[in-house]
Each structure stands twice: as structure tokens, then as C-alpha cells.
Write a protein that holds these residues in place. Structure first.
Motif, PDB file in Angstrom:
ATOM      1  N   THR A 117      -0.317 -74.522  13.672  1.00  0.00           N
ATOM      2  CA  THR A 117       0.377 -73.257  13.415  1.00  0.00           C
ATOM      3  C   THR A 117      -0.570 -72.063  13.525  1.00  0.00           C
ATOM      4  OG1 THR A 117      -0.019 -73.529  11.043  1.00  0.00           O
ATOM      5  CG2 THR A 117       2.085 -74.345  11.919  1.00  0.00           C
ATOM      6  N   SER A 118      -1.757 -72.299  14.041  1.00  0.00           N
ATOM      7  CA  SER A 118      -2.727 -71.213  14.170  1.00  0.00           C
ATOM      8  C   SER A 118      -3.393 -71.275  15.537  1.00  0.00           C
ATOM      9  CB  SER A 118      -3.793 -71.323  13.069  1.00  0.00           C
ATOM     10  OG  SER A 118      -4.485 -72.560  13.173  1.00  0.00           O
ATOM     11  N   GLY A 119      -4.142 -70.225  15.851  1.00  0.00           N
ATOM     12  CA  GLY A 119      -4.881 -70.188  17.108  1.00  0.00           C
ATOM     13  C   GLY A 119      -3.968 -70.301  18.312  1.00  0.00           C
ATOM     14  N   GLU A 120      -4.288 -71.221  19.223  1.00  0.00           N
ATOM     15  CA  GLU A 120      -3.521 -71.396  20.445  1.00  0.00           C
ATOM     16  C   GLU A 120      -2.272 -72.236  20.227  1.00  0.00           C
ATOM     17  OE1 GLU A 120      -6.393 -73.092  23.130  1.00  0.00           O
ATOM     18  OE2 GLU A 120      -6.967 -71.126  23.881  1.00  0.00           O
ATOM     19  N   GLY A 121      -2.095 -72.733  19.023  1.00  0.00           N
ATOM     20  CA  GLY A 121      -0.927 -73.549  18.739  1.00  0.00           C
ATOM     21  C   GLY A 121      -1.137 -75.031  18.973  1.00  0.00           C
ATOM     22  N   TRP A 122      -2.363 -75.425  19.321  1.00  0.00           N
ATOM     23  CA  TRP A 122      -2.663 -76.841  19.506  1.00  0.00           C
ATOM     24  C   TRP A 122      -4.137 -77.091  19.210  1.00  0.00           C
ATOM     25  CZ3 TRP A 122      -6.367 -78.348  23.103  1.00  0.00           C
ATOM     26  CH2 TRP A 122      -6.730 -77.391  24.086  1.00  0.00           C
ATOM     27  N   ARG A 123      -4.449 -78.340  18.994  1.00  0.00           N
ATOM     28  CA  ARG A 123      -5.833 -78.755  18.753  1.00  0.00           C
ATOM     29  C   ARG A 123      -6.072 -80.089  19.449  1.00  0.00           C
ATOM     30  NH1 ARG A 123      -5.870 -83.067  15.365  1.00  0.00           N
ATOM     31  NH2 ARG A 123      -4.079 -83.372  13.968  1.00  0.00           N
ATOM     32  N   HIS A 124      -7.333 -80.383  19.718  1.00  0.00           N
ATOM     33  CA  HIS A 124      -7.681 -81.698  20.232  1.00  0.00           C
ATOM     34  C   HIS A 124      -7.378 -82.749  19.167  1.00  0.00           C
ATOM     35  CE1 HIS A 124     -10.269 -79.084  22.777  1.00  0.00           C
ATOM     36  NE2 HIS A 124      -9.948 -79.972  23.711  1.00  0.00           N
ATOM     37  N   ALA A 125      -6.986 -83.922  19.618  1.00  0.00           N
ATOM     38  CA  ALA A 125      -6.651 -85.000  18.677  1.00  0.00           C
ATOM     39  C   ALA A 125      -7.056 -86.332  19.291  1.00  0.00           C
ATOM     40  CB  ALA A 125      -5.161 -84.984  18.351  1.00  0.00           C
ATOM     41  N   GLY A 126      -8.374 -86.532  19.395  1.00  0.00           N
ATOM     42  CA  GLY A 126      -8.888 -87.719  20.073  1.00  0.00           C
ATOM     43  C   GLY A 126      -9.431 -88.800  19.165  1.00  0.00           C
ATOM     44  N   GLU A 127      -9.203 -88.673  17.862  1.00  0.00           N
ATOM     45  CA  GLU A 127      -9.635 -89.751  16.970  1.00  0.00           C
ATOM     46  C   GLU A 127      -8.844 -91.007  17.297  1.00  0.00           C
ATOM     47  OE1 GLU A 127     -11.972 -90.025  14.839  1.00  0.00           O
ATOM     48  OE2 GLU A 127     -12.677 -87.946  14.609  1.00  0.00           O
ATOM     49  N   PRO A 128      -9.503 -92.170  17.335  1.00  0.00           N
ATOM     50  CA  PRO A 128      -8.807 -93.400  17.718  1.00  0.00           C
ATOM     51  C   PRO A 128      -7.520 -93.664  16.948  1.00  0.00           C
ATOM     52  CG  PRO A 128     -11.163 -93.781  17.722  1.00  0.00           C
ATOM     53  CD  PRO A 128     -10.965 -92.389  17.182  1.00  0.00           C
ATOM     54  N   ALA A 129      -7.526 -93.457  15.632  1.00  0.00           N
ATOM     55  CA  ALA A 129      -6.315 -93.715  14.851  1.00  0.00           C
ATOM     56  C   ALA A 129      -5.192 -92.768  15.261  1.00  0.00           C
ATOM     57  CB  ALA A 129      -6.602 -93.569  13.360  1.00  0.00           C
TER      58      ALA A 129
END
Length: 280
Positions: free
Chosen positions: A89-101
């Protein structure tokens, strides 16, 4: 010049080279949704066997729509999706999500939305700079070994990142921005050619600006084709590993894009277009 019409992703999964990018099918009304369903179904009717989507496209809504429109899927239809990004809900509206789980959870969510038991081509939307690359690709490799994923691809990577990734797991595809007028990722394309990796250029139609270039317009007139068809035909001719995925919400534009399959460039026309790209 005659370009191959099919390509075997990962060496075994045959698709027609001109695919469809579903990114724009993100309706906000029931009427618009119905229209998007019609577009998706028409793409398949026209012979498209590769459709590209992603969790990021409407945060699952695009995958839901494709399932509504096309499930149960034709036997020869490949729906490729992407994971590795989460909504914020902040910044560009997305984030990296590369954690294995997290990657495992995203794959399970995509399987449910697409109504699949196995995703035949799963692409990592972005490499997560906070997670070691072997951990990210190792998680996808484990999912492949478990049967939830058939083949693994990457998106927005450099040639060096592709080489590193291939030391961890077999890479079947790369999806980078690329078109006649934007060839920044030519080194990545060449690396894909050398390795037999499918290269799926996004924004393959030069973002609708191709008609403004005199050489493209001239070739289009010679062939009784549109500028968009010419630049897509150039991609198909330029490299046998290129699988363009133009997207649209318009039936007319969809039919125009698919019509580029019938456009054949002469060597002179190809060379003139190739030179035009140098001054882009």
C-alpha cells in the motif's frame, strides 16, 4: 524470408511462436469483464497456444479471468504465469517477494486461481535483491521436482544473471522488454539463442509508436500490412527463439496482431528495418 512458426519451450513443450499477453485484461466492471473474456477466447480461436499472465496483473484477477474464460483448457494451450512480487500500500504498490516460503505460497495461490494441478511454465517476475539467487531458484526447482511446476523462467534479467541462474536450475524462458526500436537486451537474446532458451519480449509492438517511423511505414505499405504487423514480423524473423506476446483488450487489435503470422519480409525489407532500429 520464412520464419519458424513453432518453438519447443524447455526443448519439449511446443507452442506457436506468436502468443498473447493478458496483462491488459483487468476489467473494473461486469461489462468490461465480459468483453475481456471474449478477447481471451478469441485469442485461442485464432490459434494462440501461449498466453502470458502474472500474479501482479490485477493481483490475481487476471489469472481468475483466464480461468473463467478458458477452463477447461485446450490440450495444446500453455498459460504461463509469474510469481515473486507482492502488493503493498506504499511506494510503487509492490515489493519483491523472493523468500522461498513466499514463493511456494504464491505458486499454490496461482494453481488455485488458474484451476491447475501444475503450472507448465512458471516465471520469476523479478529477482529479489534481498534473497540469494540460489535460494529463490532452489525453491522453484523444488516445486518443479514436486510436480507443481513444469519449467522455470525468468523476467527482467541480464545475461550475467541468466548465466548464474542456469548453474542452479534449467531455465526454459526469459521475459524482457524488447522490440525493433528498443534492443537494450540484445545481449540477453543472444545468450538465449546460444542456450536454446525461449525469449518472450514484452512490449513487442514498440508501444504503438512504430507507425511514426518512416521506414516501418514504408515496409508496411509495400506489404499491405500495418506497422504493428511489420514490427511483429521482424521479431519473428530476427530470432527463432523469440516468442512475442502482444497484448490488447480489442478484438480488432488482437486479430491485427495474429495477422502478423502471415506477413513475410524479404531480406531487403528485414535489413532496412534492422538498420532503422539503429537510429531509434
Amino acid at each position: 524470408m520464412t520464419a519458424p512458426t513453432t518453438f519447443r519451450i524447455g526443448g519439449d513443450l511446443e507452442v506457436r511462436r506468436l502468443g498473447f499477453g493478458a496483462m491488459h485484461l483487468r476489467p473494473d466492471t461486469a461489462e468490461a469483464r465480459a468483453a475481456c473474456v471474449v478477447v481471451a477466447r478469441r485469442a485461442v480461436e485464432l490459434g494462440v497456444t501461449l498466453i502470458d499472465t502474472a500474479h501482479m496483473y490485477g493481483w490475481g484477477a487476471n489469472e481468475d479471468l483466464l480461468a473463467e474464460a478458458l477452463h477447461p483448457y485446450p490440450a495444446d494451450l500453455l498459460i504461463a504465469t509469474k510469481v515473486g512480487i507482492r502488493r503493498t500500500t506504499s511506494g510503487e504498490g509492490w515489493r519483491h517477494a523472493g523468500e522461498p516460503a513466499d514463493l511456494r505460497a504464491q505458486v499454490d495461490e496461482a494453481l488455485l486461481r488458474l484451476r491447475l494441478d501444475r503450472i507448465e511454465l512458471l516465471q520469476l517476475h523479478r529477482l529479489d535483491p534481498a534473497v540469494p539467487l540460489p535460494d529463490q531458484l532452489g525453491a522453484l526447482r523444488d516445486l518443479r521436482d514436486e510436480g507443481k511446476v513444469g519449467r522455470i523462467g525468468l523476467s527482467e534479467v541480464t545475461a550475467a544473471e541468466l548465466a548464474e541462474a542456469r548453474t542452479v536450475v534449467d531455465i526454459a524462458s526469459v521475459q524482457n522488454r524488447y522490440n525493433l526500436l528498443d534492443r537494450e537486451h540484445e545481449p540477453v537474446l543472444k545468450a538465449c539463442e546460444a542456450a536454446g532458451v525461449a525469449f518472450l519480449p514484452w512490449r513487442p509492438g514498440a508501444a504503438g509508436t512504430s507507425g511514426a517511423r518512416s521506414e516501418i511505414a514504408a515496409v508496411a505499405k509495400e506489404l499491405d500490412a500495418t506497422p504493428t504487423q511489420v514490427v511483429l514480423a521482424w521479431l519473428l524473423t530476427h530470432s527463432p527463439v523469440i516468442l512475442p506476446i502482444p497484448g490488447t483488450t480489442s478484438i480488432a487489435h488482437l486479430e491485427e496482431n495474429v495477422g502478423s503470422n502471415a506477413v513475410s519480409l524479404t531480406q531487403d525489407q528485414y535489413d532496412r528495418l534492422d538498420r532503422a532500429s539503429e537510429s531509434a
